[in-house]
Design an enzyme around this catalytic site. Structure first.
Site, PDB file in Angstrom:
ATOM      1  N   GLU A 250       0.890  -1.173   0.000  1.00 42.54           N
ATOM      2  CA  GLU A 250       0.000   0.000   0.000  1.00 42.54           C
ATOM      3  C   GLU A 250       0.917   1.209   0.000  1.00 42.54           C
ATOM      4  O   GLU A 250       1.763   1.339   0.877  1.00 42.54           O
ATOM      5  CB  GLU A 250      -0.888  -0.050   1.242  1.00 42.54           C
ATOM      6  CG  GLU A 250      -2.120   0.820   1.113  1.00 42.54           C
ATOM      7  CD  GLU A 250      -1.829   2.272   1.469  1.00 42.54           C
ATOM      8  OE1 GLU A 250      -1.981   3.116   0.568  1.00 42.54           O
ATOM      9  OE2 GLU A 250      -1.426   2.554   2.591  1.00 42.54           O
ATOM     10  N   CYS A 284      -1.420   8.750   3.812  1.00 41.40           N
ATOM     11  CA  CYS A 284      -1.516   8.350   2.410  1.00 41.40           C
ATOM     12  C   CYS A 284      -2.879   8.753   1.865  1.00 41.40           C
ATOM     13  O   CYS A 284      -3.061   8.904   0.664  1.00 41.40           O
ATOM     14  CB  CYS A 284      -1.297   6.859   2.271  1.00 41.40           C
ATOM     15  SG  CYS A 284      -2.442   5.899   3.235  1.00 41.40           S
TER      16      CYS A 284
HETATM   17  C1  UN1 Z   1      -2.251   5.849   5.959  1.00 36.24           C
HETATM   18  O1  UN1 Z   1      -2.093   7.058   5.928  1.00 36.24           O
HETATM   19  O2  UN1 Z   1      -1.323   5.092   5.558  1.00 36.24           O
HETATM   20  O3  UN1 Z   1      -8.132   6.526   6.495  1.00 36.24           O
HETATM   21  C2  UN1 Z   1      -3.430   5.185   6.507  1.00 36.24           C
HETATM   22  C3  UN1 Z   1      -7.292   7.030   7.233  1.00 36.24           C
HETATM   23  C4  UN1 Z   1      -6.649   6.188   8.291  1.00 36.24           C
HETATM   24  C5  UN1 Z   1      -5.572   5.343   7.717  1.00 36.24           C
HETATM   25  C6  UN1 Z   1      -4.561   6.079   6.901  1.00 36.24           C
HETATM   26  N1  UN1 Z   1      -7.645   5.393   8.963  1.00 36.24           N
HETATM   27  O4  UN1 Z   1      -6.951   8.175   7.140  1.00 36.24           O
END
Ligand code: UN1
Length: 498
Positions: A250, A284
């Site tokens: 990911e 992300c």
């Molecule tokens: C990430 O930034 O790798 O949806 C994950 C979200 C969080 C997870 C982010 N629950 O922003």
């Protein structure tokens, strides 16, 4: 100052080479959190051996018994919730409320996998022959390498370790070099919960020195990775060369939030602020492109910039701040380079990202929000590349086809959000955008553990989540039983010899 340890076959060990790396608080670099083993292929070898050796006994336990270790783990995390959140905050610079949420998200995943152990995990499948019973059953793959990022130092290891261990695999876990203490805390809690030695092994270190031998090790069956595209794509390449190895990665995003002409603008501004600046833009799933209908862009811009100006940046342990620091000096420099690039690429700067001055900010990697407006340009780097910081573009659109074309004009495809009161527009976005996580009248952040998580294109394999990760960490097997006294074959095959 603490001395970190690896955890191999149930024993806390120092680095074999004696090498160490330091971890400091990104909000105050005078504060040393600890020194951690700078592991090499030698420690990786010992950890993989421990995981391999422990695999048969762990696999043979009942799935429900394996799940019970997660139940015990959850009780311990609840006991220590606040202390872990404070550690997360000090180590990765997240505002305390976000650090608490990070721990909560880890609890949710541990609860999910515990609950899932009493749910079906295979299928009863029909047969052409009435006397035959057929099943799809899952078997664990073996040794799983879990390599995780710093931005969710508690939740993401649980996302990956949860399904891997509950399905009967054993693991070697390498947390980010930016959050070794939180990674170690997770392992300490599993040890306290009574997890048998060798089931979960911890190897601290740097990607090139510890991560690389780990993903290349011939006895590692699966690599689970969350982090940058640069590293994830290398991992995929290395694993592809070994026909037995599977990698689920990911790897980031360049996420759009689309504000339609009919949108509730208060809700749109709120969603945009949360998407762009929560976690200092270092998710992300953070939005770095706000694609706004040209008729409401001026009004949206005024309100968005006015709100962003009020964002408080400072010590993440101070409950009143909204944004903590960037994770490191080099992360801040990278964001500053992209901030400068936005100007070079012709953007109109609406709010300049700067290093806040004053003694409270002198020792941390702080940076204020950077907001600019520009016409979409498919060649622009600031509009295509992941920045991972408080850096956001406002882009106008005329009709929804254009909004979709702009939204899809990047190599990433993780999250998309649309702000509208019109279900037809929302549906059009749902059907035409490229994403793994879609939101209507919500920010691009805030995924919950029981939904699929993961993206398309350079964002990943779409696997790293509770509901889909099981396919990465298990083999689906067919198991077929004959209840007749004689053999009957499918496809009309004859069984007589003469
Ligand atoms: C990430 O930034 O790798 O949806 C994950 C979200 C969080 C997870 C982010 N629950 O922003």
């Amino acid at each position: 100052m603490e001395t970190g340890r690896n955890y191999i076959h149930g024993a806390w060990t120092a680095s074999a080479s004696g090498g160490a790396f330091e971890k400091r608080n990104p909000a105050n670099t005078d504060e040393l959190i600890g020194a951690f083993p700078r592991s090499t292929a030698k420690e990786v070898q010992a950890a993989v051996e421990a995981a391999r050796e422990s695999f048969p006994a762990w696999r043979r336990l009942s799935r429900i018994r394996r799940g019970e270790y997660f139940d015990a783990f959850v009780q311990l995390v609840k006991r220590d919730h606040e202390a872990i959140a404070r550690l997360v905050s000090r180590e990765c610079g997240k505002a305390l409320n976000e650090a608490r949420a990070d721990v909560t998200e880890g609890i949710h995943m541990a609860q999910y996998v515990f609950g899932a152990t009493r749910m079906p995990y295979g299928d009863v499948v029909a047969s052409e022959i009435p006397e035959k019973d057929s099943f799809m059953r899952r078997r664990p793959k073996g040794v799983v390498a879990v390599i995780t990022p710093w931005n969710f130092p508690f939740a993401i290891p649980l996302w990956l370790l949860g399904p891997a261990l509950v399905e009967g695999n054993t693991a070697v876990f390498k947390p980010s070099r930016e959050t070794p203490r939180t990674g170690q805390r997770i392992v300490e809690l599993f040890a306290e919960a009574g997890l048998p030695p060798g089931v979960l092994n911890l190897v601290h270190g740097i990607g090139e020195e510890a991560g690389d031998p780990l993903i290349r090790h011939p006895d590692v069956d699966v690599v689970l990775f969350t982090g940058s595209y640069e590293v994830g794509s290398q991992i995929k390449t290395v694993c592809a060369a070994d026909y037995r190895k599977m990698a689920a990665c990911e790897m980031g995003g360049k996420n759009p939030l689309i504000v339609c002409e009919d949108a509730d603008l208060s809700l749109a501004v709120n969603a945009a602020i949360l998407s762009a600046f929560k976690t200092t833009g270092q998710r992300c799933t953070s939005a770095s492109r706000l694609i706004v209908h040209e008729r409401v862009l001026d009004e949206f811009e005024r309100r968005f910039v006015e709100t962003a100006r009020r964002i408080t940046v400072g010590d993440p342990l101070d409950e009143k701040i909204f944004m903590g620091p960037l994770i490191s000096a080099s992360a801040r420099e990278k964001v500053e380079r992209y901030n400068a690039l936005s100007r070079e690429e012709g953007a109109m700067i609406l709010l300049e990202g700067r290093r806040p001055d004053g003694p409270a900010h002198a020792k941390g990697h702080f940076l204020t929000p950077h907001i600019y407006r520009m016409a979409h340009n498919p060649r622009s780097r600031v509009l295509r590349e992941e920045v991972f910081g408080p850096h956001v573009a406002l882009l106008p659109f005329r009709d929804l086809e254009e909004a979709v074309a702009v939204a899809n004009a990047t190599e990433y495809g993780l999250a998309v959000s649309v702000i509208t009161e019109d279900y037809r527009k929302a549906r059009f976005i749902r059907e035409e955008c490229e994403y793994g996580l879609g939101y209507v009248n919500l920010p691009t952040i805030g995924a919950e553990v029981h939904l699929p998580f993961g993206g398309v294109k350079q964002s990943g394999t779409g696997m790293p989540s509770a509901s889909t990760l099981i396919d990465a960490v298990t083999h689906r097997t067919a198991w077929t039983i004959n209840h007749a006294r004689e053999i009957k074959m499918p496809q009309g095959l004859k069984t007589e010899i003469g």
